[in-house]
Scaffold this motif. Structure first.
Motif, short mmCIF file in Angstrom:
data_model
loop_
_atom_site.label_atom_id
_atom_site.label_comp_id
_atom_site.label_asym_id
_atom_site.label_seq_id
_atom_site.Cartn_x
_atom_site.Cartn_y
_atom_site.Cartn_z
N SER A 8 0.70 -1.15 -0.08
CA SER A 8 0.13 0.16 -0.05
C SER A 8 1.06 1.22 -0.03
N GLY A 9 0.56 2.25 -0.69
CA GLY A 9 1.09 3.27 -0.67
C GLY A 9 0.77 4.44 0.42
N PRO A 11 -0.12 7.64 2.41
CA PRO A 11 -0.28 8.71 1.89
C PRO A 11 0.84 9.95 2.70
N ARG A 31 2.28 7.59 -1.35
CA ARG A 31 1.30 8.34 -2.15
C ARG A 31 1.65 9.73 -2.15
N THR A 89 0.77 4.45 -10.31
CA THR A 89 -0.61 4.87 -10.68
C THR A 89 -0.41 6.60 -10.59
N ARG A 91 -3.15 10.38 -11.13
CA ARG A 91 -4.38 10.93 -11.71
C ARG A 91 -4.49 12.26 -11.27
N THR B 34 -7.54 3.53 -4.35
CA THR B 34 -6.99 3.69 -5.98
C THR B 34 -6.77 1.90 -6.38
N ILE B 35 -7.33 1.93 -7.70
CA ILE B 35 -7.24 0.67 -8.16
C ILE B 35 -5.50 0.65 -8.40
N VAL B 36 -5.01 -0.32 -8.04
CA VAL B 36 -3.40 -0.44 -8.26
C VAL B 36 -3.27 -1.69 -9.34
N SER B 37 -4.08 -2.76 -9.41
CA SER B 37 -3.84 -3.73 -10.40
C SER B 37 -5.22 -4.19 -10.86
N SER B 48 -6.95 -4.94 -7.21
CA SER B 48 -6.53 -4.59 -6.08
C SER B 48 -6.96 -3.06 -5.90
N ASP B 50 -6.02 0.26 -3.12
CA ASP B 50 -5.09 0.53 -2.03
C ASP B 50 -5.87 1.85 -1.59
N ASP B 51 -6.12 1.79 -0.12
CA ASP B 51 -6.81 2.90 0.31
C ASP B 51 -6.04 3.60 1.23
N GLY B 52 -4.83 3.42 1.16
CA GLY B 52 -3.77 4.24 1.78
C GLY B 52 -3.44 3.41 3.18
N ILE B 94 -6.46 0.68 -13.92
CA ILE B 94 -5.57 1.36 -12.83
C ILE B 94 -5.36 2.84 -12.83
N GLY B 95 -5.43 3.30 -11.53
CA GLY B 95 -5.29 4.77 -11.19
C GLY B 95 -6.48 5.33 -11.03
N VAL B 97 -10.02 5.71 -8.79
CA VAL B 97 -10.36 5.56 -7.60
C VAL B 97 -12.02 5.11 -7.44
N PRO B 124 -12.17 14.38 -6.43
CA PRO B 124 -10.90 14.13 -5.97
C PRO B 124 -10.95 14.12 -4.18
N ASN B 125 -12.06 14.45 -3.76
CA ASN B 125 -12.08 14.55 -2.16
C ASN B 125 -12.74 13.16 -1.50
N GLU B 127 -11.97 9.93 -1.34
CA GLU B 127 -11.10 9.14 -0.50
C GLU B 127 -11.04 9.85 0.87
N ILE B 128 -10.73 11.10 0.91
CA ILE B 128 -10.54 11.79 2.01
C ILE B 128 -11.77 11.76 3.05
#
Lengths: 123, 146
Positions: A8-9, A11, A31, A89, A91, B34-37, B48, B50-52, B94-95, B97, B124-125, B127-128
């Motif tokens: 996982s990246g 942040p 990230r 990745t 964006r 974020t979709i990483v694979s 996959s 990745d939510d941080g 990939i890339g 969200v 863009p907000n 995930e936050i």
């Protein structure tokens, strides 16, 4: 369908990338978010900035991402001390509330640390 | 959060039911990341997220037209399920969200999500806001003794 092995990246803000930082490790998955200040199509190297800090990003592996100087981008990838960080990745995140983002990752990190401490105490 | 998903433990009495600690049993989860694979197979799409806080494998089944599981439904419903799944699968790249909802399960020693619904988040907000919601829920709901 084995469990994901992708790291996982974490942040972080660019301000947190300094030599003694726990995030400043070769191949650490991170990230990062910043304003694209420059981009070279020939080398696929971009430079993002956040405040006074900047970071070079190697975007050669990215597909379907158009880069526009002046827009805000977020990348997940591995930190390389030399020469350039490689993004897996990327964006465009124009419209992101960057202040809220900074406060939230700080809150999230503290929350996860407290959870980890509580978990270790129970075990 | 994905870190919590990987720490779920199976219920000793209820199939497909998991808990984080001794409270809050869950069978369905939602993650935003974020979709990483992305790996397309004949009958399913594996990706996959990745939510941080971690990465979690998600499976979206694409075999509605041939799977015996769907024989209980009429043909128009099966077709609808199939079209929705394939449309969602096309958007998973990939890339991007995505907000993934589905049933959580254990497979070969690791937790994964069988996705029932995947929506690409363009805000863009998003995930936050998801991180903040997870912290709020953890404090107000999942940690409350039943």
């Amino acid at each position: 369908m084995a469990n994901s092995q992708i790291e996982s990246g974490a942040p972080i803000t660019l301000q947190e990338l300094y030599p003694s930082s726990p995030f400043f490790m070769e191949a650490r998955s991170l990230r990062v978010t910043g304003l694209l200040k420059g981009y070279s199509v020939e080398t696929a190297i971009g430079v993002i900035e956040d405040g006074e800090k900047s970071l070079k990003i190697n975007t050669q592996h990215l597909r379907d991402v158009s880069f526009r100087v002046g827009s805000v981008y977020q990348f997940i990838g591995e930190l390389h001390i030399e020469p350039n960080n490689e993004a897996r990745t990327g964006r465009n995140v124009d419209g992101i509330d960057i202040n809220l983002y900074r406060k939230t990752i700080e809150l999230l990190r503290r929350f996860l640390e407290v959870e980890e401490d509580n978990r270790n105490m129970v075990e | 959060m994905t870190r919590d998903i990987h720490r779920l433990t199976p219920s000793p009495t209820e199939a497909n039911c998991f808990s984080l600690g001794a409270i809050s049993w869950v069978s369905r989860v939602e993650t935003v990341g974020t979709i990483v694979s992305r790996d397309m197979a004949e009958k399913f799409l594996k990706f996959s997220v990745d939510d941080g806080t971690g990465c979690v494998t998600c499976i979206m089944w694409l075999n509605q037209l041939t799977s015996p599981y769907f024989h209980r439904f009429d043909s128009s419903t099966i077709l609808l399920h199939s079209r929705v799944a394939r449309r969602q699968a096309r958007d998973i790249r990939i890339g991007a969200v995505a907000r993934v909802r589905g049933r959580v399960g254990l497979y070969r020693g690791g937790m994964q999500i069988t996705a029932t619904n995947v929506v690409i988040e363009r805000d863009p907000n998003a995930e936050i806001l998801h991180w903040l919601e997870c912290v709020r829920l953890s404090r107000s709901c999942y940690r409350i003794q039943s």
